[in-house]
Write an enzyme that holds these catalytic residues in place. Structure first.
Site, short mmCIF file in Angstrom:
data_model
loop_
_atom_site.label_atom_id
_atom_site.label_comp_id
_atom_site.label_asym_id
_atom_site.label_seq_id
_atom_site.Cartn_x
_atom_site.Cartn_y
_atom_site.Cartn_z
N SER A 141 52.57 -52.99 -22.80
CA SER A 141 52.00 -51.67 -23.06
C SER A 141 52.60 -51.11 -24.34
O SER A 141 53.79 -51.35 -24.62
CB SER A 141 52.33 -50.72 -21.90
OG SER A 141 52.06 -49.38 -22.29
N TYR A 155 57.91 -47.08 -15.82
CA TYR A 155 56.84 -48.04 -16.14
C TYR A 155 57.11 -48.68 -17.51
O TYR A 155 57.02 -49.90 -17.67
CB TYR A 155 55.51 -47.30 -16.11
CG TYR A 155 54.35 -48.03 -16.73
CD1 TYR A 155 53.67 -49.03 -16.03
CD2 TYR A 155 53.91 -47.73 -18.03
CE1 TYR A 155 52.58 -49.69 -16.60
CE2 TYR A 155 52.84 -48.38 -18.60
CZ TYR A 155 52.17 -49.36 -17.89
OH TYR A 155 51.11 -50.02 -18.45
P1 NAP Z 1 44.13 -51.18 -12.95
O1 NAP Z 1 42.74 -50.82 -13.35
O2 NAP Z 1 44.96 -50.22 -12.19
O3 NAP Z 1 44.09 -52.58 -12.14
C1 NAP Z 1 45.28 -53.11 -11.69
C2 NAP Z 1 45.06 -54.52 -11.19
O4 NAP Z 1 46.34 -55.01 -10.71
C3 NAP Z 1 44.09 -54.60 -10.04
O5 NAP Z 1 43.36 -55.81 -10.13
C4 NAP Z 1 45.00 -54.62 -8.81
O6 NAP Z 1 44.46 -55.38 -7.71
C5 NAP Z 1 46.24 -55.34 -9.35
N1 NAP Z 1 47.42 -54.93 -8.61
C6 NAP Z 1 47.96 -53.69 -8.57
N2 NAP Z 1 49.00 -53.67 -7.71
C7 NAP Z 1 49.09 -54.93 -7.19
C8 NAP Z 1 49.93 -55.53 -6.24
N3 NAP Z 1 50.90 -54.86 -5.60
N4 NAP Z 1 49.73 -56.84 -5.92
C9 NAP Z 1 48.76 -57.53 -6.53
N5 NAP Z 1 47.92 -57.02 -7.46
C10 NAP Z 1 48.08 -55.72 -7.77
O7 NAP Z 1 45.01 -51.56 -14.24
P2 NAP Z 1 44.59 -51.70 -15.77
O8 NAP Z 1 44.52 -50.36 -16.36
O9 NAP Z 1 43.45 -52.62 -15.91
O10 NAP Z 1 45.92 -52.37 -16.37
C11 NAP Z 1 46.05 -53.78 -16.47
C12 NAP Z 1 47.28 -54.12 -17.26
O11 NAP Z 1 47.24 -53.48 -18.54
C13 NAP Z 1 48.59 -53.66 -16.61
O12 NAP Z 1 49.60 -54.60 -16.90
C14 NAP Z 1 48.88 -52.35 -17.32
O13 NAP Z 1 50.25 -52.04 -17.30
C15 NAP Z 1 48.41 -52.70 -18.72
N6 NAP Z 1 48.08 -51.53 -19.54
C16 NAP Z 1 47.03 -50.72 -19.20
C17 NAP Z 1 46.74 -49.64 -20.02
C18 NAP Z 1 45.58 -48.71 -19.75
O14 NAP Z 1 45.44 -47.73 -20.47
N7 NAP Z 1 44.75 -48.97 -18.75
C19 NAP Z 1 47.53 -49.39 -21.15
C20 NAP Z 1 48.58 -50.23 -21.44
C21 NAP Z 1 48.85 -51.30 -20.63
P3 NAP Z 1 43.76 -54.68 -6.43
O15 NAP Z 1 42.91 -53.58 -6.91
O16 NAP Z 1 42.98 -55.83 -5.84
O17 NAP Z 1 44.87 -54.25 -5.53
#
Ligand code: NAP
Length: 250
Positions: A141, A155
């Site tokens: 991130s 985080y």
């Molecule tokens: P998201 O929409 O919240 O989706 C999270 C994913 O991780 C889902 O598929 C969820 O599976 C899985 N997950 C969460 N907790 C889990 C657990 N305990 N065990 C197994 N799987 C789990 O997240 P996102 O925004 O796409 O983010 C994806 C990545 O990008 C992360 O590493 C995040 O830190 C990084 N990131 C995101 C942003 C942003 O702005 N969105 C910015 C910087 C970095 P289920 O739904 O099936 O439980």
């Protein structure tokens, strides 16, 4: 034939958001994709169906990464479907948003377990399956490199740890031609940021103003960066921290 035809990829947290975008892109590029989910099996199956509809091949793996033994469970299920791995994307993560006084020990444990311990154990226990010339891509991130949102400190700390993992692991696996990199998104439109972007009037505009490109990223934009690192074109990039924040750190 896609550029990843014949390769197998595992994307954690691929049931939604950025992980889904990455899984679908790697599938379109020809990889057979293991779509990992935590709790949302129906959504993961939808991702498999979308990959198959586009002409690709995929299967689901379910495991809650908070649970002890999760990494063994992931690899046991993986072995039922595939005989080796070429691309591992550690994408699954959770947030923890609170001022330093407000975060509980349980929340701290959970965020470090899913975001740091799980990728470490998945690599440690899966490395024998990863073929020479493979790829590990850890989704970090931009917050690992800016104090813009200090309530997300815990985080951000997990992403800092993940970046050290990428850097040091690249040295360990380099002799086998395996590259290891972090890709760091900025604000991306997913469930994770729904409150920030849509919860208040002007949220989207405020988020967009943080980026030099004056926009909010999409899962597909992060997936394009991951796809490059996963491809043959990415073979000379390792130990890197790839800024995919749309210029939010400039
Ligand atoms: P998201 O929409 O919240 O989706 C999270 C994913 O991780 C889902 O598929 C969820 O599976 C899985 N997950 C969460 N907790 C889990 C657990 N305990 N065990 C197994 N799987 C789990 O997240 P996102 O925004 O796409 O983010 C994806 C990545 O990008 C992360 O590493 C995040 O830190 C990084 N990131 C995101 C942003 C942003 O702005 N969105 C910015 C910087 C970095 P289920 O739904 O099936 O439980």
């Amino acid at each position: 034939m896609g550029v990843l035809t014949g390769r197998t990829a595992l994307v954690t947290g691929a049931s939604r958001g950025i992980g889904r975008g990455i899984a679908e892109r790697l599938g379109r590029d020809g990889a057979r994709v293991a779509v990992h989910y935590g709790s949302n099996e129906a959504a993961a199956k939808e991702v498999v169906a979308a990959i198959e509809t586009a002409g690709g091949s995929a299967f689901v793996i379910g495991a809650d990464l908070v649970s002890p033994g999760a990494a063994q469970a992931v690899w046991a299920e993986f072995d039922r479907h595939a005989d080796g791995l070429d691309i591992l994307v550690n994408n699954a993560a959770i947030g923890a948003s609170a001022p330093i006084g407000g975060i509980t020990e349980e929340e701290l444990d959970a965020v470090f377990t899913v975001n740091v311990k799980a990728p470490f154990l998945l690599v440690q226990q899966g490395i024998g399956r990863l073929r020479d010339g493979g790829r590990i891509i850890n989704i970090s991130s931009g917050l690992a490199r800016t104090a813009l949102m200090p309530d997300l400190m815990a985080y951000a700390m997990t992403k800092g740890a993940l970046d050290v993992f990428s850097r040091d692991l690249s040295k360990v696996l380099g002799p086998r031609g395996i590259t290891v990199n972090s890709v760091a998104p900025g604000i991306i439109d997913t469930d994770n940021t729904a409150e920030l972007l849509y919860g208040e009037e002007g949220g989207w505009e405020r988020a967009a103003s943080l980026s030099a490109l004056r926009g909010v990223g999409s899962p597909a934009e992060v997936a394009d960066v991951v796809a490059f690192l996963a491809s043959n074109g990415g073979r000379w990039v390792t130990g890197s921290w790839v800024d995919a924040t749309g210029g939010s750190l400039t």
